[in-house]
Design an enzyme around this catalytic site. Structure first.
Site, PDB file in Angstrom:
ATOM      1  N   SER A  14     -50.223 -20.665 -13.207  1.00 49.37           N
ATOM      2  CA  SER A  14     -51.171 -20.475 -12.093  1.00 49.37           C
ATOM      3  C   SER A  14     -52.328 -19.567 -12.512  1.00 49.37           C
ATOM      4  O   SER A  14     -52.409 -18.420 -12.074  1.00 49.37           O
ATOM      5  CB  SER A  14     -50.457 -19.920 -10.854  1.00 49.37           C
ATOM      6  OG  SER A  14     -49.564 -18.873 -11.155  1.00 49.37           O
ATOM      7  N   GLY A  47     -48.339 -15.795 -15.217  1.00 46.91           N
ATOM      8  CA  GLY A  47     -48.620 -15.239 -16.535  1.00 46.91           C
ATOM      9  C   GLY A  47     -48.791 -16.352 -17.550  1.00 46.91           C
ATOM     10  O   GLY A  47     -48.635 -17.537 -17.231  1.00 46.91           O
ATOM     11  N   LEU A  48     -49.113 -15.988 -18.757  1.00 44.86           N
ATOM     12  CA  LEU A  48     -49.348 -16.958 -19.818  1.00 44.86           C
ATOM     13  C   LEU A  48     -48.078 -17.720 -20.184  1.00 44.86           C
ATOM     14  O   LEU A  48     -46.967 -17.270 -19.906  1.00 44.86           O
ATOM     15  CB  LEU A  48     -49.878 -16.242 -21.060  1.00 44.86           C
ATOM     16  CG  LEU A  48     -51.243 -15.552 -20.935  1.00 44.86           C
ATOM     17  CD1 LEU A  48     -51.494 -14.679 -22.160  1.00 44.86           C
ATOM     18  CD2 LEU A  48     -52.353 -16.583 -20.772  1.00 44.86           C
ATOM     19  N   SER A  49     -48.252 -18.856 -20.817  1.00 40.83           N
ATOM     20  CA  SER A  49     -47.116 -19.581 -21.379  1.00 40.83           C
ATOM     21  C   SER A  49     -46.423 -18.685 -22.403  1.00 40.83           C
ATOM     22  O   SER A  49     -47.077 -18.065 -23.244  1.00 40.83           O
ATOM     23  CB  SER A  49     -47.602 -20.863 -22.063  1.00 40.83           C
ATOM     24  OG  SER A  49     -46.531 -21.550 -22.676  1.00 40.83           O
ATOM     25  N   GLY A  50     -45.105 -18.574 -22.304  1.00 39.00           N
ATOM     26  CA  GLY A  50     -44.365 -17.719 -23.220  1.00 39.00           C
ATOM     27  C   GLY A  50     -44.281 -16.267 -22.796  1.00 39.00           C
ATOM     28  O   GLY A  50     -43.698 -15.445 -23.514  1.00 39.00           O
ATOM     29  N   ALA A  51     -44.843 -15.939 -21.633  1.00 35.43           N
ATOM     30  CA  ALA A  51     -44.832 -14.544 -21.178  1.00 35.43           C
ATOM     31  C   ALA A  51     -43.439 -14.086 -20.760  1.00 35.43           C
ATOM     32  O   ALA A  51     -43.143 -12.889 -20.745  1.00 35.43           O
ATOM     33  CB  ALA A  51     -45.813 -14.356 -20.022  1.00 35.43           C
ATOM     34  N   GLY A  52     -42.581 -15.044 -20.392  1.00 34.37           N
ATOM     35  CA  GLY A  52     -41.235 -14.694 -19.938  1.00 34.37           C
ATOM     36  C   GLY A  52     -41.025 -14.903 -18.456  1.00 34.37           C
ATOM     37  O   GLY A  52     -40.066 -14.377 -17.885  1.00 34.37           O
ATOM     38  N   LYS A  53     -41.894 -15.678 -17.824  1.00 36.51           N
ATOM     39  CA  LYS A  53     -41.803 -15.909 -16.378  1.00 36.51           C
ATOM     40  C   LYS A  53     -40.476 -16.543 -15.984  1.00 36.51           C
ATOM     41  O   LYS A  53     -39.774 -16.046 -15.102  1.00 36.51           O
ATOM     42  CB  LYS A  53     -42.960 -16.806 -15.908  1.00 36.51           C
ATOM     43  CG  LYS A  53     -44.339 -16.265 -16.187  1.00 36.51           C
ATOM     44  CD  LYS A  53     -45.420 -17.213 -15.682  1.00 36.51           C
ATOM     45  CE  LYS A  53     -45.390 -18.574 -16.362  1.00 36.51           C
ATOM     46  NZ  LYS A  53     -45.623 -18.493 -17.840  1.00 36.51           N
ATOM     47  N   SER A  54     -40.151 -17.660 -16.616  1.00 35.47           N
ATOM     48  CA  SER A  54     -38.928 -18.384 -16.259  1.00 35.47           C
ATOM     49  C   SER A  54     -37.682 -17.578 -16.595  1.00 35.47           C
ATOM     50  O   SER A  54     -36.706 -17.580 -15.834  1.00 35.47           O
ATOM     51  CB  SER A  54     -38.886 -19.735 -16.968  1.00 35.47           C
ATOM     52  OG  SER A  54     -39.921 -20.586 -16.510  1.00 35.47           O
TER      53      SER A  54
END
EC number: 2.7.1.25
Length: 205
Positions: free
Chosen positions: A105, A31-38
């Site tokens: 990615s 997902g986008l940067s800041g999407a909450g992946k981590s």
């Protein structure tokens, strides 16, 4: 390469998985940067770890401190970054772990290339579909501000495209609902595909 032969281990993935009491798998958060992946991947790992599962989280920023510290952010370097991560994740899954990875990615080709390295059912694509407007509002690292000013080239979502998955196993928008419910949705899915055994569910309640 013709002189390099794969050495078969006397202990295989199935034996390692039995010892750990789990089915190894790779969850690929994109997902986008800041999407909450981590954040999402980290919360899921914590829940699984506290329930006694053997896990490891590969994070996009962390791998650039060591494994990929020699790489920049050109298209070629980004491709190599993900290639390396995919190979490391494959080894970790072979070791019997539940592996979580959090990487932008941005292209389907990159993600499909990593998926192709795993047997059916061992690669789970989690699309963290939080809208660009929300990601840009969060901007925890100040990257969107820099990208809008032209200070960061090829920034995904601003000056470089993000190709959303066409058939991700799971899609989660972190701007909707709370983190706990999102983690439980992931746990429910892992239970349904037998990564998590039912006799250990009580500790996840």
């Amino acid at each position: 390469m013709s002189n390099i032969v794969w050495h078969q281990h006397s202990v295989d993935q199935a034996a390692r998985a039995r010892l750990k009491g789990q089915n190894p798998v790779l969850l690929w958060f994109t997902g986008l940067s800041g999407a909450g992946k981590s954040t999402l991947a980290g919360a899921l790992e914590r829940a699984l770890f506290e329930a006694g599962f053997h896990t490891y989280l590969l994070d996009g920023d962390n791998v650039r401190h060591g494994l990929c510290k020699d790489l920049g952010f050109s298209v070629a370097d980004r491709d190599e970054n993900l290639r390396r991560v995919g190979e490391v994740a494959k080894l970790m899954v072979d070791a019997g772990l539940v592996v979580l990875s959090a990487f932008i990615s941005p292209t389907r080709e990159e993600r499909d290339s990593i998926r192709a390295r795993f047997p059916e059912g061992q690669f789970i694509e989690v699309h963290v579909s939080t809208p660009l407007s929300v990601c840009e509002l969060r901007d925890p690292k100040g990257l969107y501000v820099k990208a809008r000013k032209g200070e960061i080239a090829h920034f995904t979502g601003i000056s470089s495209p993000y190709e959303a998955p066409l058939s991700a196993e799971l899609t989660i928008d972190t701007s909707k609902g709370d983190l706990a419910s999102q983690v439980h949705a992931l746990i429910d899915y892992l239970t349904a595909i037998d990564v998590i055994s039912s006799n250990r569910l009580a500790s996840l309640a």
